[in-house]
Write a protein that holds these residues in place. Structure first.
Motif, PDB file in Angstrom:
ATOM      1  N   THR A  28      -1.794   3.574   9.103  1.00  0.00           N
ATOM      2  CA  THR A  28      -1.898   2.801   7.859  1.00  0.00           C
ATOM      3  C   THR A  28      -0.730   1.859   7.609  1.00  0.00           C
ATOM      4  O   THR A  28      -0.838   0.941   6.798  1.00  0.00           O
ATOM      5  CB  THR A  28      -2.022   3.754   6.649  1.00  0.00           C
ATOM      6  OG1 THR A  28      -0.863   4.605   6.598  1.00  0.00           O
ATOM      7  CG2 THR A  28      -3.280   4.617   6.766  1.00  0.00           C
TER       8      THR A  28
ATOM      9  N   PRO B 112       2.159   2.087   5.821  1.00  0.00           N
ATOM     10  CA  PRO B 112       2.309   1.936   4.368  1.00  0.00           C
ATOM     11  C   PRO B 112       3.696   1.433   3.966  1.00  0.00           C
ATOM     12  O   PRO B 112       4.677   1.581   4.685  1.00  0.00           O
ATOM     13  CB  PRO B 112       2.098   3.359   3.859  1.00  0.00           C
ATOM     14  CG  PRO B 112       2.610   4.218   4.972  1.00  0.00           C
ATOM     15  CD  PRO B 112       2.263   3.493   6.245  1.00  0.00           C
TER      16      PRO B 112
ATOM     17  N   THR C 232      -1.077  -1.522  -6.694  1.00  0.00           N
ATOM     18  CA  THR C 232      -0.731  -1.075  -5.356  1.00  0.00           C
ATOM     19  C   THR C 232      -1.955  -0.447  -4.697  1.00  0.00           C
ATOM     20  O   THR C 232      -2.637   0.372  -5.301  1.00  0.00           O
ATOM     21  CB  THR C 232       0.403  -0.028  -5.395  1.00  0.00           C
ATOM     22  OG1 THR C 232       1.474  -0.517  -6.211  1.00  0.00           O
ATOM     23  CG2 THR C 232       0.920   0.266  -3.999  1.00  0.00           C
ATOM     24  N   GLU C 233      -2.245  -0.821  -3.470  1.00  0.00           N
ATOM     25  CA  GLU C 233      -3.393  -0.262  -2.755  1.00  0.00           C
ATOM     26  C   GLU C 233      -3.120   1.195  -2.407  1.00  0.00           C
ATOM     27  O   GLU C 233      -2.072   1.526  -1.855  1.00  0.00           O
ATOM     28  CB  GLU C 233      -3.670  -1.056  -1.479  1.00  0.00           C
ATOM     29  CG  GLU C 233      -4.866  -0.541  -0.695  1.00  0.00           C
ATOM     30  CD  GLU C 233      -5.069  -1.245   0.642  1.00  0.00           C
ATOM     31  OE1 GLU C 233      -6.044  -0.920   1.340  1.00  0.00           O
ATOM     32  OE2 GLU C 233      -4.217  -2.106   0.988  1.00  0.00           O
ATOM     33  N   TRP C 234      -4.068   2.053  -2.709  1.00  0.00           N
ATOM     34  CA  TRP C 234      -3.962   3.485  -2.417  1.00  0.00           C
ATOM     35  C   TRP C 234      -4.778   3.778  -1.167  1.00  0.00           C
ATOM     36  O   TRP C 234      -5.988   3.579  -1.149  1.00  0.00           O
ATOM     37  CB  TRP C 234      -4.478   4.291  -3.605  1.00  0.00           C
ATOM     38  CG  TRP C 234      -4.607   5.777  -3.419  1.00  0.00           C
ATOM     39  CD1 TRP C 234      -5.762   6.491  -3.253  1.00  0.00           C
ATOM     40  CD2 TRP C 234      -3.550   6.753  -3.405  1.00  0.00           C
ATOM     41  NE1 TRP C 234      -5.493   7.835  -3.148  1.00  0.00           N
ATOM     42  CE2 TRP C 234      -4.145   8.023  -3.238  1.00  0.00           C
ATOM     43  CE3 TRP C 234      -2.156   6.671  -3.524  1.00  0.00           C
ATOM     44  CZ2 TRP C 234      -3.402   9.199  -3.192  1.00  0.00           C
ATOM     45  CZ3 TRP C 234      -1.418   7.846  -3.468  1.00  0.00           C
ATOM     46  CH2 TRP C 234      -2.032   9.098  -3.299  1.00  0.00           C
ATOM     47  N   VAL C 235      -4.114   4.216  -0.096  1.00  0.00           N
ATOM     48  CA  VAL C 235      -4.794   4.577   1.135  1.00  0.00           C
ATOM     49  C   VAL C 235      -4.551   6.052   1.393  1.00  0.00           C
ATOM     50  O   VAL C 235      -3.528   6.611   0.975  1.00  0.00           O
ATOM     51  CB  VAL C 235      -4.326   3.725   2.331  1.00  0.00           C
ATOM     52  CG1 VAL C 235      -4.673   2.259   2.100  1.00  0.00           C
ATOM     53  CG2 VAL C 235      -2.833   3.881   2.576  1.00  0.00           C
TER      54      VAL C 235
ATOM     55  N   ARG D 283       0.830  -1.211   0.000  1.00  0.00           N
ATOM     56  CA  ARG D 283       0.000   0.000   0.000  1.00  0.00           C
ATOM     57  C   ARG D 283       0.859   1.253   0.000  1.00  0.00           C
ATOM     58  O   ARG D 283       1.957   1.276   0.551  1.00  0.00           O
ATOM     59  CB  ARG D 283      -0.960   0.009   1.189  1.00  0.00           C
ATOM     60  CG  ARG D 283      -0.322   0.164   2.548  1.00  0.00           C
ATOM     61  CD  ARG D 283      -1.374   0.276   3.647  1.00  0.00           C
ATOM     62  NE  ARG D 283      -2.114  -0.953   3.787  1.00  0.00           N
ATOM     63  CZ  ARG D 283      -1.796  -1.931   4.642  1.00  0.00           C
ATOM     64  NH1 ARG D 283      -0.731  -1.798   5.432  1.00  0.00           N
ATOM     65  NH2 ARG D 283      -2.521  -3.009   4.716  1.00  0.00           N
TER      66      ARG D 283
END
Length: 362
Positions: free
Chosen positions: A154, A156, A129-132, A109
């Protein structure tokens, strides 16, 4: 003919829309933060001559390591950097893609702070890719405390920061970058696309590179160098980072013509950057005159200004478009963004906005 939904597209890409800034043919294009000043004639001549020489060898592949260009970028940036710490690609968007391919991907992420550069989440999605996200402070700022809390929440693999921020122009304190790095276990990517427009006394994230092997600072030639159409982005980082990026780049990804044009422009860096002071002046003029028209202009260290207090952004956008002006509706409530152009372009925009009255078109 089939539609997109008929194709076996990746599930995580379904429902997405591509980047789509308007490309209307207008007299005053002030929507995508280009440098609207023309390249000086003597610089253009040197670039063309360099391209002509490069074409004579175009039957051969270009220098895969673009060694001369990396050396030139290191010299331009200073800060004790050497060529091994430099990477370049076809625009800073490909730089972002390389970074996410190397350090992101499925199961990882990246943390961002919207509103921010719209391509960050788009490229994250393209690489799986996870976007947080995390919220900013008032006025689109990010304090060290806010940033660290977001990192701790988070956890990341990457953190993306914009300094100054796009689309708001907001400065990012170097203390925030330091705090994010100290709190993070992964890579910290600082997008300095507009760094040349910052006040001279504001330190670049480049000053933080020594001893921070997970820090990446990205730049572009699109803005200050008026090279948007050539597509040249670059970064500075620990030499181990550039080794990582070699694992994901396509072979010979920077053409011989791109390398030749960039080298020629860098040879004329002082002349090219002479435009920056004029652009800063027009930006500061926007910051001063927009409030006189009834709008709130947000502090900007970039080559554009975000202003709000617009009663109907869509209507104002259309009304300006009818007057041959294109600015940017960035999707923020009651706000629009305008690039600082030449004196003539800025004057025309401000006069047109004044004609629409307080709050813009309704």
């Amino acid at each position: 003919m089939v539609s997109l939904s008929d194709l076996p597209l990746r599930d995580d890409l379904r429902g997405m829309t591509p980047y789509g800034a308007p490309q209307d043919a207008v007299r005053y294009a002030l929507n995508v933060n280009e440098n609207t000043h023309p390249i000086p004639e003597d610089v253009a001549r040197d670039i063309v001559e360099s391209l002509a020489r490069a074409v004579l060898g175009a039957n051969r592949y270009p220098d895969r390591e673009f060694s001369e260009l990396r050396t030139a970028f290191a010299g331009y940036l200073g800060h004790g950097l050497d060529a091994d710490q430099i990477w370049a690609a076809n625009g800073s968007n490909e730089i972002i893609q390389h970074v996410l391919q190397a350090f992101g991907g499925p199961g990882r992420r990246v943390l961002g702070f919207p509103p921010t550069y719209s391509m960050h989440p788009i490229i994250a999605a393209g690489t799986g890719t996870e976007w947080v996200t995390a919220e900013r402070d008032a006025g689109y700022r990010i304090s060290p405390e806010t940033a660290v809390a977001a990192v701790e929440r988070t956890d990341p693999d990457l953190v993306f920061l914009c300094a100054p921020n796009n689309p708001t122009g907001t400065p990012l304190p170097i203390e925030t970058i330091e705090a994010v790095y100290a709190a993070s276990r992964g890579m910290v990517f600082v997008d300095e696309a507009y760094a040349e427009f910052m006040p001279d006394e504001v330190p670049s994230a480049l000053t933080l590179l020594p001893g921070r092997e997970r820090l990446i600072v990205s730049r572009t030639m699109s803005k200050a160098f008026a090279f948007a159409g050539v597509r040249v982005g670059y970064l500075a980082a620990d030499a181990a980072v550039t080794d990582a990026l070699r694992l994901v780049r396509l072979p010979y990804h920077l053409s011989a013509l791109t390398q030749a044009a960039a080298l020629a422009a860098l040879r004329h860096a002082p002349e090219m950057l002479a435009m920056v002071d004029d652009i800063r002046g027009q930006r500061d003029r926007l910051l001063a005159e927009l409030p006189a028209l009834g709008y709130r202009a947000h502090e900007s260290q970039a080559n554009f200004v975000l202003f709000d207090g617009v009663a109907d952004p869509h209507a104002t956008f259309r009304a300006l478009r009818e007057r041959d002006i294109l600015i940017r509706d960035v999707g923020l409530p009651g706000a629009l963004r305008v690039t600082a152009g030449t004196e003539e372009e800025t004057s025309y925009f401000l006069a047109a906005l004044a004609e629409l009255g307080a709050g813009g078109a309704h």
